[in-house]
Design a protein around this motif. Structure first.
Motif, short mmCIF file in Angstrom:
data_model
loop_
_atom_site.label_atom_id
_atom_site.label_comp_id
_atom_site.label_asym_id
_atom_site.label_seq_id
_atom_site.Cartn_x
_atom_site.Cartn_y
_atom_site.Cartn_z
N LEU A 44 6.25 0.12 11.04
CA LEU A 44 5.26 0.30 11.53
C LEU A 44 4.89 -1.30 11.91
O LEU A 44 5.53 -1.44 12.70
N HIS A 45 3.72 -1.11 12.40
CA HIS A 45 3.53 -2.68 13.31
C HIS A 45 2.90 -3.48 11.72
O HIS A 45 1.65 -3.69 10.98
N THR A 46 3.77 -4.53 12.40
CA THR A 46 3.08 -5.38 11.20
C THR A 46 2.10 -6.60 11.59
O THR A 46 2.74 -7.53 12.37
N ALA A 90 6.78 2.27 -5.37
CA ALA A 90 8.13 3.37 -4.27
C ALA A 90 8.83 2.92 -2.91
O ALA A 90 9.50 2.44 -2.65
N ASN A 91 7.08 2.59 -2.14
CA ASN A 91 7.21 2.25 -0.45
C ASN A 91 7.61 0.48 -0.39
O ASN A 91 8.22 0.74 0.27
N VAL A 92 7.71 0.08 -1.93
CA VAL A 92 8.43 -1.59 -1.91
C VAL A 92 9.68 -1.24 -2.14
O VAL A 92 10.90 -1.61 -1.21
N TYR A 93 10.75 -0.01 -2.60
CA TYR A 93 11.60 0.09 -2.83
C TYR A 93 11.85 1.12 -1.65
O TYR A 93 13.49 0.01 -1.26
N ALA A 94 11.59 1.34 -1.34
CA ALA A 94 12.26 1.89 0.59
C ALA A 94 12.60 0.80 0.81
O ALA A 94 13.32 0.77 2.18
N ALA A 95 11.13 -0.18 1.29
CA ALA A 95 10.79 -0.86 2.07
C ALA A 95 12.19 -2.11 2.29
O ALA A 95 12.70 -2.55 3.11
N ARG A 205 8.75 -2.38 8.84
CA ARG A 205 8.67 -2.19 7.57
C ARG A 205 7.61 -2.28 6.68
O ARG A 205 7.54 -1.55 5.45
N ILE A 206 6.91 -3.19 6.46
CA ILE A 206 5.57 -4.19 5.78
C ILE A 206 4.24 -3.22 6.50
O ILE A 206 4.32 -4.03 8.04
N ASN A 207 3.49 -3.62 6.22
CA ASN A 207 2.19 -3.51 6.43
C ASN A 207 1.25 -5.00 7.54
O ASN A 207 1.01 -4.75 8.21
#
Length: 358
Positions: A44-46, A90-95, A205-207
Motif C-alpha cells: 500500500l501507499h502509506t 480482519a485487515n488489522v490482524y493481517a497487517a 501495510r496500512i493506509n
C-alpha cells in the motif's frame, strides 16, 4: 499448496477463518488465503498526515471507507479501524500479523457511547471517573452490540477505552463511531511511541499515519477486568495508570488475573520484543552487552531516567528500545527497575520482551 503458502495460511489466515466459522456474522467477510501474498507483492501507499483539521478529516474519511489509519494516543500509537466492520478489523490482524484469538481495544469518544457496547456496572461507573486516560475496562458485551466479532476475538466481553490525547479525541469525534485500535506495530514487536516508529514497522501495510508527535505516557493502558459475577475487579495488564490509583477509586484491592486464557490485549507471554535479547535486573554489564540504564548507571548507552523517575522511564521505554535496536545491539542488559507504581508496568513489558520467542 506449497509449504511456503501453507505456512502463510496457518499464521495469517487460518486464525481468522476459525473465528469466522465460530460466528455466522463473519460469513459476509470472506478470507482470501492469497491476500497476504498480494499485499507483499503490491504494498500500500502509506500516507503521512498532519494532525490538523485537514489531516484528521482525511483520516476519518479513510476509516469510514474501511482503511487502516495509525493515530497517536497518550499511551502508544494505535492502528485504527472501524470496530463495526469485520473486513476492516480482519485487515488489522493481517497487517500486524496478530493472532485472531487476541482481542482488540475499542476506543470511544464518551461514556455514553461506551455503554452502547457493554453491560455497565457500579465498578465501571467508579472507574470511568478516570477517563479519559490510560485505562481500559473489560466488560460483558451488550447483546445488541454492533461491534464486529473479530474485534472481540469472539469473546462475550469487550475492552473499552476513552483516550486523552487531543488528536485521538478529535479523530473519534470526526469519525463518529468506535475504533478498534491495537498498537500500531508488527505483532510481538516494540510498541510505537512516535510516527517514525510506525513508519519503520508498517509502511506498505496500512493506509495512513496521523502524526501527532511523541506519546506522553509511553506505556499501553492499564486493563481492568469487570466480568466476574461477584462484581470484583481484576488487573489484567499493568499499564500507564498505576494500580494504587485504581484501588483508591474502587476502595478495594484488585484481583490477580488467570493467565491460562487470553481475555485482554497484552497477555501473550512474549510481547513488546526488540531484535536483541534482553537480560533484566543487571547490576553489571557483561562483555558484548549494551546497557539500558535507570538511575545511576554511568556505563549506560541510554538511560530511561538518570533521576530514577518512573514516569520519565515509562515515557522513554519503547523509544529507547527502538533506538538500541537501530544500533544493531545483539544483547541488551537492563538496570533494575523498582516494582511499584509505574515500575510494575515497566517490568511487565520488560519481562514479556525478554521472554522466549516462539
Amino acid at each position: 499448496m506449497t509449504a511456503e503458502r501453507k505456512t502463510r495460511w496457518q499464521t495469517t489466515c487460518a486464525p481468522l477463518s476459525r473465528a469466522r466459522s465460530r460466528d455466522p456474522k463473519l460469513a459476509q467477510h470472506p478470507i482470501n488465503p492469497n491476500a497476504a501474498s498480494r499485499k507483499a507483492q503490491s504494498p500500500l501507499h502509506t500516507l503521512r498526515l498532519s494532525a490538523d483539521i485537514d489531516g484528521i478529516t482525511r483520516a476519518a474519511t479513510l476509516l469510514r471507507d474501511g482503511a487502516l489509519v495509525a493515530f497517536p494516543t497518550e499511551t502508544v500509537y494505535g492502528l485504527g479501524a472501524d470496530a463495526t466492520s469485520g473486513t476492516a478489523v480482519a485487515n488489522v490482524y493481517a497487517a500486524k500479523g496478530r493472532p485472531a484469538f487476541n482481542p482488540l481495544i475499542v476506543h470511544v469518544a464518551s461514556i455514553t457511547e461506551a455503554k452502547r457496547y457493554a453491560l455497565w456496572s457500579d465498578a465501571a461507573d467508579r472507574l470511568a471517573t478516570l477517563w479519559p486516560g490510560p485505562l481500559t475496562l473489560v466488560l460483558p458485551q451488550a447483546a445488541a452490540s454492533p461491534l464486529a466479532s473479530l474485534t472481540t476475538a469472539g469473546l462475550n466481553s469487550v475492552a473499552l477505552r476513552i483516550p486523552a490525547h487531543p488528536v485521538a479525541r478529535a479523530l473519534l469525534a470526526t469519525f463518529g463511531g468506535p475504533l478498534a485500535a491495537p498498537s500500531a506495530n508488527l505483532s510481538g514487536r516494540i510498541s510505537p511511541t512516535t510516527a517514525a516508529h510506525v513508519t519503520d514497522g508498517l509502511t506498505g501495510r496500512i493506509n495512513a499515519i496521523l502524526d501527532g508527535g511523541a506519546c506522553t505516557v509511553g506505556l499501553e493502558s492499564t486493563i481492568i477486568g469487570l466480568t466476574d459475577p461477584d462484581g470484583s475487579a481484576t488487573l489484567l495488564r499493568p499499564g500507564g495508570l498505576p494500580q494504587n490509583m485504581i484501588e483508591d477509586v474502587l476502595d478495594a484491592a484488585l484481583k490477580t488475573p488467570d493467565q491460562t486464557n487470553i481475555t485482554a490485549p497484552g497477555q501473550l507471554a512474549s510481547h513488546y520484543a526488540p531484535n536483541a535479547s534482553l537480560r533484566l535486573n543487571a547490576a553489571e554489564v557483561d562483555p558484548g552487552e549494551t546497557l539500558l540504564g535507570f538511575g545511576q548507571a554511568p556505563n549506560a548507552t541510554l538511560n530511561l531516567s538518570p533521576s530514577a523517575n518512573l514516569s520519565e522511564a515509562a515515557a522513554n521505554l519503547f523509544d529507547h528500545l527502538h533506538q538500541l535496536d537501530a544500533t544493531g545491539a545483539a544483547r541488551i542488559a537492563v538496570s533494575p527497575i523498582p516494582e511499584h507504581g509505574l515500575g510494575q508496568a515497566i517490568n511487565d513489558r520488560l519481562r514479556r520482551a525478554a521472554a522466549p520467542r516462539g
